[in-house]
Design a protein around this motif. Sequence first.
Motif, PDB file in Angstrom:
ATOM      1  N   GLY A  88      58.348  -1.441  42.101  1.00  0.00           N
ATOM      2  CA  GLY A  88      59.550  -0.634  42.238  1.00  0.00           C
ATOM      3  C   GLY A  88      59.972  -0.463  43.677  1.00  0.00           C
ATOM      4  O   GLY A  88      59.290  -0.884  44.616  1.00  0.00           O
ATOM      5  N   THR A  89      61.089   0.188  43.867  1.00  0.00           N
ATOM      6  CA  THR A  89      61.670   0.337  45.200  1.00  0.00           C
ATOM      7  C   THR A  89      60.780   1.128  46.142  1.00  0.00           C
ATOM      8  O   THR A  89      60.649   0.813  47.324  1.00  0.00           O
ATOM      9  N   ASN A  90      60.101   2.162  45.608  1.00  0.00           N
ATOM     10  CA  ASN A  90      59.346   3.069  46.470  1.00  0.00           C
ATOM     11  C   ASN A  90      57.829   2.970  46.314  1.00  0.00           C
ATOM     12  O   ASN A  90      57.102   3.816  46.815  1.00  0.00           O
ATOM     13  N   GLY A  91      57.355   1.981  45.616  1.00  0.00           N
ATOM     14  CA  GLY A  91      55.911   1.761  45.598  1.00  0.00           C
ATOM     15  C   GLY A  91      55.229   1.794  44.252  1.00  0.00           C
ATOM     16  O   GLY A  91      54.279   1.057  44.018  1.00  0.00           O
ATOM     17  N   ILE A  92      55.667   2.693  43.354  1.00  0.00           N
ATOM     18  CA  ILE A  92      55.030   2.754  42.042  1.00  0.00           C
ATOM     19  C   ILE A  92      56.082   2.979  40.960  1.00  0.00           C
ATOM     20  O   ILE A  92      57.197   3.433  41.228  1.00  0.00           O
ATOM     21  N   MET A  93      55.695   2.656  39.749  1.00  0.00           N
ATOM     22  CA  MET A  93      56.481   2.995  38.564  1.00  0.00           C
ATOM     23  C   MET A  93      55.547   3.582  37.525  1.00  0.00           C
ATOM     24  O   MET A  93      54.360   3.251  37.498  1.00  0.00           O
ATOM     25  N   GLU A  99      60.952   4.670  38.270  1.00  0.00           N
ATOM     26  CA  GLU A  99      60.497   4.429  39.630  1.00  0.00           C
ATOM     27  C   GLU A  99      60.093   5.745  40.306  1.00  0.00           C
ATOM     28  O   GLU A  99      60.745   6.767  40.104  1.00  0.00           O
ATOM     29  N   ASN A 100      59.037   5.689  41.101  1.00  0.00           N
ATOM     30  CA  ASN A 100      58.568   6.875  41.810  1.00  0.00           C
ATOM     31  C   ASN A 100      58.110   6.453  43.197  1.00  0.00           C
ATOM     32  O   ASN A 100      58.117   5.271  43.528  1.00  0.00           O
ATOM     33  N   SER A 101      57.704   7.414  43.987  1.00  0.00           N
ATOM     34  CA  SER A 101      57.287   7.142  45.371  1.00  0.00           C
ATOM     35  C   SER A 101      55.820   7.422  45.561  1.00  0.00           C
ATOM     36  O   SER A 101      55.254   8.332  44.927  1.00  0.00           O
ATOM     37  N   LEU A 102      55.199   6.673  46.446  1.00  0.00           N
ATOM     38  CA  LEU A 102      53.803   6.898  46.788  1.00  0.00           C
ATOM     39  C   LEU A 102      53.634   8.089  47.710  1.00  0.00           C
ATOM     40  O   LEU A 102      52.527   8.592  47.915  1.00  0.00           O
ATOM     41  N   THR A 103      54.714   8.563  48.336  1.00  0.00           N
ATOM     42  CA  THR A 103      54.636   9.688  49.280  1.00  0.00           C
ATOM     43  C   THR A 103      55.220  10.943  48.673  1.00  0.00           C
ATOM     44  O   THR A 103      55.948  10.917  47.699  1.00  0.00           O
TER      45      THR A 103
END
Length: 208
Positions: free
Chosen positions: A189-194, A204-208
């Motif tokens: 995904g765009t921000n690192g994880i899904m 989509e989600n973010s690692l931070t």
Amino acid sequence: KFVAVGAGTNGAVSIDGSSWSAEVLPTLPGGNFSSIADGLQDDGSSTFKQSVIVVVADGDDTVAYSNDADSWLTSNLPGTLTTTGENSVAFGQIDSTTARFVVISDADTDVVYSDNGGASWTSSATALPTTGYTEIAYGAGKFVALRAGTVNASYSEDGVTWTGVTAPGSFAAATDIVWGNGKFVALGGTNGIMYSLDGVTWVENSLT
């Protein structure tokens, strides 16, 4: 026990995840043991289910399986499955009586499964929508497989009949999928994880 596998027949076992001892897995004609799954098999009694560990190899059709991670037996995946690439295994409790190991190969659309702890295997022809599926996990009553480097995922309630879905972003080229705390989580995904709650709809989600 915790079980880890390395190059060739090299393995290791641990009771607590801190102290490890060497474990020699069965001989492989080629490839390396790479993917591990474990689960409980019904032995016919009403009070006891036997633990089983199944290990598959990349680049080979050999399967190692064990009840205690000390003594190992081997079987072979069906010849109809192309096992020359990356092969992955997952365990799922299909219903009250069916405890199933499912193996996918990135070089084939066939899927194979075992309902007897890895001793024998049955093939489901052309089960996945396309080749390239590299990772598989079980949770929420479904097997979920990912096609690394693409937006493609597939799910199945029994490991035999599969349905393809499209994620909102691409899974990482070197991705993995796990189930825990009510979610499937994968790199990409765009921000690192899904993540997905059901293996069907991905967010989509973010690692931070």
